[in-house]
Design a protein around this motif. Structure first.
Motif, PDB file in Angstrom:
ATOM      1  N   ALA A 137       0.835  -1.203   0.000  1.00 60.35           N
ATOM      2  CA  ALA A 137       0.000   0.000   0.000  1.00 60.35           C
ATOM      3  C   ALA A 137       0.866   1.248   0.000  1.00 60.35           C
ATOM      4  O   ALA A 137       0.554   2.234  -0.686  1.00 60.35           O
ATOM      5  CB  ALA A 137      -0.939   0.002   1.200  1.00 60.35           C
ATOM      6  N   LEU A 138       1.954   1.220   0.742  1.00 59.65           N
ATOM      7  CA  LEU A 138       2.871   2.353   0.771  1.00 59.65           C
ATOM      8  C   LEU A 138       3.531   2.553  -0.598  1.00 59.65           C
ATOM      9  O   LEU A 138       3.688   3.679  -1.069  1.00 59.65           O
ATOM     10  CB  LEU A 138       3.931   2.161   1.855  1.00 59.65           C
ATOM     11  N   ILE A 139       3.878   1.454  -1.238  1.00 62.02           N
ATOM     12  CA  ILE A 139       4.452   1.538  -2.591  1.00 62.02           C
ATOM     13  C   ILE A 139       3.429   2.134  -3.557  1.00 62.02           C
ATOM     14  O   ILE A 139       3.762   3.022  -4.357  1.00 62.02           O
ATOM     15  CB  ILE A 139       4.933   0.151  -3.060  1.00 62.02           C
ATOM     16  N   ALA A 140       2.192   1.675  -3.497  1.00 61.27           N
ATOM     17  CA  ALA A 140       1.145   2.208  -4.382  1.00 61.27           C
ATOM     18  C   ALA A 140       0.936   3.699  -4.147  1.00 61.27           C
ATOM     19  O   ALA A 140       0.833   4.484  -5.103  1.00 61.27           O
ATOM     20  CB  ALA A 140      -0.168   1.453  -4.159  1.00 61.27           C
ATOM     21  N   ALA A 141       0.905   4.117  -2.886  1.00 59.50           N
ATOM     22  CA  ALA A 141       0.733   5.539  -2.569  1.00 59.50           C
ATOM     23  C   ALA A 141       1.936   6.347  -3.048  1.00 59.50           C
ATOM     24  O   ALA A 141       1.784   7.477  -3.521  1.00 59.50           O
ATOM     25  CB  ALA A 141       0.522   5.721  -1.068  1.00 59.50           C
ATOM     26  N   SER A 142       3.113   5.766  -2.966  1.00 64.55           N
ATOM     27  CA  SER A 142       4.322   6.456  -3.434  1.00 64.55           C
ATOM     28  C   SER A 142       4.330   6.599  -4.951  1.00 64.55           C
ATOM     29  O   SER A 142       4.691   7.662  -5.479  1.00 64.55           O
ATOM     30  CB  SER A 142       5.571   5.705  -2.963  1.00 64.55           C
ATOM     31  N   PHE A 143       3.949   5.533  -5.661  1.00 66.35           N
ATOM     32  CA  PHE A 143       3.808   5.635  -7.115  1.00 66.35           C
ATOM     33  C   PHE A 143       2.800   6.738  -7.469  1.00 66.35           C
ATOM     34  O   PHE A 143       3.041   7.561  -8.348  1.00 66.35           O
ATOM     35  CB  PHE A 143       3.323   4.321  -7.728  1.00 66.35           C
ATOM     36  N   ALA A 144       1.676   6.735  -6.784  1.00 62.02           N
ATOM     37  CA  ALA A 144       0.630   7.719  -7.065  1.00 62.02           C
ATOM     38  C   ALA A 144       1.109   9.138  -6.783  1.00 62.02           C
ATOM     39  O   ALA A 144       0.877  10.052  -7.585  1.00 62.02           O
ATOM     40  CB  ALA A 144      -0.623   7.403  -6.241  1.00 62.02           C
ATOM     41  N   ALA A 145       1.789   9.330  -5.658  1.00 54.54           N
ATOM     42  CA  ALA A 145       2.291  10.662  -5.296  1.00 54.54           C
ATOM     43  C   ALA A 145       3.297  11.171  -6.319  1.00 54.54           C
ATOM     44  O   ALA A 145       3.303  12.359  -6.668  1.00 54.54           O
ATOM     45  CB  ALA A 145       2.923  10.628  -3.905  1.00 54.54           C
ATOM     46  N   GLY A 146       4.128  10.285  -6.819  1.00 55.28           N
ATOM     47  CA  GLY A 146       5.153  10.692  -7.775  1.00 55.28           C
ATOM     48  C   GLY A 146       4.659  10.852  -9.195  1.00 55.28           C
ATOM     49  O   GLY A 146       5.170  11.685  -9.948  1.00 55.28           O
ATOM     50  N   SER A 147       3.665  10.083  -9.580  1.00 60.96           N
ATOM     51  CA  SER A 147       3.287  10.044 -10.997  1.00 60.96           C
ATOM     52  C   SER A 147       2.033  10.834 -11.351  1.00 60.96           C
ATOM     53  O   SER A 147       1.854  11.194 -12.515  1.00 60.96           O
ATOM     54  CB  SER A 147       3.093   8.588 -11.431  1.00 60.96           C
ATOM     55  N   GLY A 148       1.173  11.116 -10.402  1.00 62.90           N
ATOM     56  CA  GLY A 148      -0.084  11.810 -10.714  1.00 62.90           C
ATOM     57  C   GLY A 148       0.118  13.185 -11.312  1.00 62.90           C
ATOM     58  O   GLY A 148      -0.699  13.661 -12.095  1.00 62.90           O
ATOM     59  N   ARG A 149       1.209  13.827 -10.977  1.00 62.03           N
ATOM     60  CA  ARG A 149       1.506  15.167 -11.485  1.00 62.03           C
ATOM     61  C   ARG A 149       1.926  15.154 -12.948  1.00 62.03           C
ATOM     62  O   ARG A 149       1.943  16.191 -13.596  1.00 62.03           O
ATOM     63  CB  ARG A 149       2.620  15.800 -10.656  1.00 62.03           C
ATOM     64  N   PHE A 150       2.314  13.983 -13.451  1.00 63.48           N
ATOM     65  CA  PHE A 150       2.843  13.914 -14.808  1.00 63.48           C
ATOM     66  C   PHE A 150       1.870  14.479 -15.835  1.00 63.48           C
ATOM     67  O   PHE A 150       2.236  15.338 -16.650  1.00 63.48           O
ATOM     68  CB  PHE A 150       3.209  12.469 -15.199  1.00 63.48           C
ATOM     69  N   TYR A 151       0.648  13.990 -15.850  1.00 63.52           N
ATOM     70  CA  TYR A 151      -0.296  14.384 -16.901  1.00 63.52           C
ATOM     71  C   TYR A 151      -0.598  15.885 -16.904  1.00 63.52           C
ATOM     72  O   TYR A 151      -0.561  16.508 -17.968  1.00 63.52           O
ATOM     73  CB  TYR A 151      -1.585  13.552 -16.803  1.00 63.52           C
ATOM     74  N   PRO A 152      -0.888  16.500 -15.756  1.00 67.10           N
ATOM     75  CA  PRO A 152      -1.122  17.945 -15.789  1.00 67.10           C
ATOM     76  C   PRO A 152       0.092  18.725 -16.304  1.00 67.10           C
ATOM     77  O   PRO A 152      -0.058  19.659 -17.101  1.00 67.10           O
ATOM     78  CB  PRO A 152      -1.415  18.303 -14.325  1.00 67.10           C
ATOM     79  N   VAL A 153       1.277  18.332 -15.875  1.00 64.83           N
ATOM     80  CA  VAL A 153       2.482  19.038 -16.316  1.00 64.83           C
ATOM     81  C   VAL A 153       2.711  18.798 -17.806  1.00 64.83           C
ATOM     82  O   VAL A 153       3.023  19.724 -18.562  1.00 64.83           O
ATOM     83  CB  VAL A 153       3.702  18.599 -15.469  1.00 64.83           C
ATOM     84  N   PHE A 154       2.541  17.574 -18.235  1.00 65.73           N
ATOM     85  CA  PHE A 154       2.705  17.219 -19.647  1.00 65.73           C
ATOM     86  C   PHE A 154       1.719  17.987 -20.524  1.00 65.73           C
ATOM     87  O   PHE A 154       2.097  18.556 -21.551  1.00 65.73           O
ATOM     88  CB  PHE A 154       2.521  15.701 -19.806  1.00 65.73           C
ATOM     89  N   LYS A 155       0.462  18.017 -20.093  1.00 64.93           N
ATOM     90  CA  LYS A 155      -0.558  18.733 -20.878  1.00 64.93           C
ATOM     91  C   LYS A 155      -0.260  20.231 -20.945  1.00 64.93           C
ATOM     92  O   LYS A 155      -0.434  20.848 -21.997  1.00 64.93           O
ATOM     93  CB  LYS A 155      -1.948  18.478 -20.284  1.00 64.93           C
ATOM     94  N   ARG A 156       0.189  20.815 -19.842  1.00 63.18           N
ATOM     95  CA  ARG A 156       0.559  22.243 -19.872  1.00 63.18           C
ATOM     96  C   ARG A 156       1.709  22.471 -20.838  1.00 63.18           C
ATOM     97  O   ARG A 156       1.741  23.471 -21.558  1.00 63.18           O
ATOM     98  CB  ARG A 156       0.925  22.748 -18.476  1.00 63.18           C
TER      99      ARG A 156
END
Length: 178
Positions: A137-156
């Protein structure tokens, strides 16, 4: 051939989640290698960990995505969370900054905020996740924390970003507090 396959999958994704995938089609048209890379990225963002901790994953992904500030991306995360059975009241509470009321969604959200902040102080939210749900669960939350920002930044970066001020959860509007 590969572009046709990528476009078909992208159209299906857009239709399923009522999401504007125009920027994805532009990426695929510009470079099939970039289209493949974009297609593989969900392997990070969608690693959810144990089923009993899906709300934690959803909260972390939502916080990271909102940190990137993209309304359509945030709305997509809400759709993912609801599809996983995450409680809509908890989602609204987290969106509005009421983390105690948000339960495990709030826990994941605060974990991601702390992680993104660049602080090297002990992340007690991570300790709580590990104690309650385990290392996966900690690994999943860490992946999510690190990767969720990708799409908004990429789209901008592509000139496609849109600010996030509110999100809708099953017809209920939540004003983004963070």
């Amino acid at each position: 051939m590969i572009r046709s396959f990528l476009h078909s999958g992208t159209r299906s994704f857009g239709k399923k989640f009522d999401y504007d995938v125009g920027y994805m089609h532009e990426v695929i048209d510009a470079s099939s290698k970039a289209g493949i890379a974009l297609t593989l990225l969900p392997m990070l963002t969608q690693y959810k960990g144990p089923e009993e901790a899906r709300a934690v994953w959803a909260g972390a992904l939502l916080a990271s995505t909102l940190d990137g500030d993209c309304g359509p991306c945030g709305q997509l995360v809400v759709s993912f969370a609801l599809e996983e059975g995450v409680d809509e009241d908890a989602l609204l509470s987290a969106i509005e900054g009421r983390f105690e009321e948000a339960g495990d969604v709030g826990l994941g959200f605060q974990f991601a905020q702390h992680t993104i902040s660049g602080s090297y102080e002990t992340n007690t939210f991570g300790d709580t996740i590990r104690t309650r749900y385990g290392k996966q669960a900690l690994i999943a939350a860490s992946f999510a924390a690190g990767s969720g920002r990708f799409y908004p930044v990429f789209k901008r970066g592509l000139g496609e970003g849109q600010a996030c001020q509110q999100l809708t959860v099953n017809g209920r509007i939540g004003k983004v507090a963070v």
